[in-house]
Design a protein around this motif. Sequence first.
Motif, short mmCIF file in Angstrom:
data_model
loop_
_atom_site.label_atom_id
_atom_site.label_comp_id
_atom_site.label_asym_id
_atom_site.label_seq_id
_atom_site.Cartn_x
_atom_site.Cartn_y
_atom_site.Cartn_z
N ILE A 102 0.83 -1.20 0.00
CA ILE A 102 0.00 0.00 0.00
C ILE A 102 0.87 1.26 0.00
N PHE A 103 1.84 1.27 0.86
CA PHE A 103 2.58 2.51 1.07
C PHE A 103 3.91 2.59 0.31
N LEU A 104 4.57 1.52 0.13
CA LEU A 104 5.90 1.58 -0.45
C LEU A 104 5.90 2.10 -1.90
N PRO A 105 5.00 1.68 -2.78
CA PRO A 105 5.04 2.23 -4.15
C PRO A 105 4.85 3.75 -4.20
N ILE A 139 7.84 1.49 -12.02
CA ILE A 139 8.19 0.44 -11.04
C ILE A 139 7.10 0.31 -9.97
N ARG A 140 6.33 1.31 -9.76
CA ARG A 140 5.35 1.30 -8.67
C ARG A 140 4.35 0.14 -8.81
N MET A 141 3.79 -0.04 -9.97
CA MET A 141 2.77 -1.08 -10.15
C MET A 141 3.32 -2.49 -9.98
N PRO A 142 4.40 -2.85 -10.63
CA PRO A 142 4.94 -4.21 -10.42
C PRO A 142 5.29 -4.48 -8.95
N LEU A 143 5.84 -3.43 -8.31
CA LEU A 143 6.20 -3.63 -6.90
C LEU A 143 4.96 -3.83 -6.04
N ARG A 144 3.90 -3.04 -6.33
CA ARG A 144 2.66 -3.19 -5.56
C ARG A 144 2.07 -4.59 -5.78
N ILE A 145 2.12 -5.04 -7.04
CA ILE A 145 1.58 -6.37 -7.35
C ILE A 145 2.38 -7.46 -6.62
N LEU A 146 3.68 -7.34 -6.65
CA LEU A 146 4.53 -8.34 -6.01
C LEU A 146 4.30 -8.37 -4.51
N LEU A 147 4.26 -7.20 -3.90
CA LEU A 147 4.05 -7.16 -2.45
C LEU A 147 2.65 -7.66 -2.08
N SER A 148 1.67 -7.29 -2.89
CA SER A 148 0.30 -7.76 -2.63
C SER A 148 0.22 -9.29 -2.77
N PHE A 149 0.88 -9.84 -3.79
CA PHE A 149 0.87 -11.29 -3.97
C PHE A 149 1.50 -11.99 -2.77
N MET A 150 2.61 -11.47 -2.29
CA MET A 150 3.26 -12.06 -1.13
C MET A 150 2.35 -11.98 0.10
#
Length: 584
Positions: A15-18, A44-55
């Motif tokens: 939520i916050f990191l991107p 980079i924001r969207m892939p990172l959000r997706i990755l963190l959300s998946f985890m």
Amino acid sequence: METVFLALVFAGAAIFLPGKIPDHYKISDKHVSQAGEEISIAFIRMPLRILLSFMALVLAAHTSYVIIDADKIGLLNKVYGGKSLSQGRIIATNGETGPQAEIMGPGLNIKPLLNVIYEVESRPVHEVPLDSYGLITAKDGLPLKDGQNFADKWKPGLINDMMKAEYFLGEGKGQKGPQATVLKPGKYRYNPFLFEIENRPARKIAPGRVGVVKSAVQELPVSECKSVELPKDIAFSVSLVPKGCRGIWSSVLGPGTYYLNENAYKITPISSRVQKWSYVGGYTKRRILLSIKQNGRIDQKIESERVSIPAHAAGGAIILKVEGWEIPLELRAIVQVDPKNAPVIFAAIGSLEQMEEKLFTPLVRSVVKNITTEILGTNGKNKTNAGESRVLSLRDKRDLLEARALKEIKTEAASIGLKTLEIRFSNPVIPPELLVAPKREQLAEQMQQTFIQEQAAQKKRIEVEKAIAEADLQKLLMKAEIEKKAAEHLMEAKRLEGEGEKLKLQEIAKGQSAQVAVLGKEKTMQLAVIDKLLEAAVTNPDIVKVPRISVQNGAGGGSLEGAFAILGDSSLTKGMDVDETMKN
């Protein structure tokens, strides 16, 4: 909890990191060729959000499922997110905190934050083996009614539903405490938070027995549980109820296997087979031994032996008192319990063994003593024949006593639920003092008979020996008789021979007289001599020696000279004076 914490960290980061990532990145002065140039990094924001959300989702999913093995169940104990249970309840049915009524079956079970909100415990499926039943105790539910010791029985078609805690505590209106219902052999998935199940062996009633049931459970309405009317010939006053009521059932269970709560239904097996109850032993047996001495006197010796009561016997022999004597009488009773009377016996006395000990045995002893008194007159009224011993008549009238005893015992035993089939008396143990006189008399008679038989045997032996001796002498007599007859025949032969010789000599004499008359005395004698010599020569030719002599007939000589001339040199004529003979 670590998994939950990591899931929250990854979710917060998603939520916050991107948002913390700038749109452009300015290259540092260190890179001289590109110094001051800006690079766009907003993508980079969207892939990172997706990755963190998946985890975060993966970690969250890991807390929301559980896999239960095929032969197990999953128990849930809610730790977070619920209100407390109401007073007196221990199983949660509406999401309260604590042990849950819900259980998880085998396979994959998914529930949000399952491993976070609940403690999940795996338990094996409960199995009730063959020839056993499961005794159930409920830890939660409605309270028992006043007077109840066991919960109401479950309806047969709802047992599987009642094993589910949600149904038991809800629509099923299950009661807390020991359950009258039991589980038959099989495998069951149940909630151990609610139920405790203990395996117990099934009740088996063997062939030849029936089971009397005392129930502590009221299954039927009270209006249907009136006391059952007893048979008219039963003397007991007991209360029996129909099957399904609380109390002793009037009907019995036949041979077979039964799955009944042993605490709620007390089953007492009672044998319906023929029973043999013996009354033997428990007295001292005496006997008098008689023996005969060398002088012919009869000697007697008393011996005693204690007859004990066998372990299998119903009791000792019945002791009768007759004419001051104690007479042990052993007997055997054959009885049988009618199955329909088994509940009566149980309700009145408890068991068949107690029935035999407390009712039947006193009955038998009383009846036998009473009929003995009546028939033999042992109460002072002599009902036997004059001169007849009442003690000995006890033995002689055994058949009559048996018949009377059977008749009276059968009637009395029927009133306590027993069927009497047979009563058999053994020979009463008569005191030996009453038997010794007849035995001595019998022994004396036997001695007399033996003496007579021995005399007859001696007489017979003498006759036999005499016959044998006469037979032996008969041979000698026959021989003597034969020899006598032979001698008589020989004597007659000699006499006849003598007569013949006499006649012969007489004839010879007559012939010689005729010769003398013709030839003269001398010539006749010479002829006789010559005749004898010739006979001797014929008999023994060796005595004749014939010389070589020429005989000539001289003048004036007769034939005798020639004969003597021939024999003159032989041995027959030696010693004879031939010349003298010739001269003569």
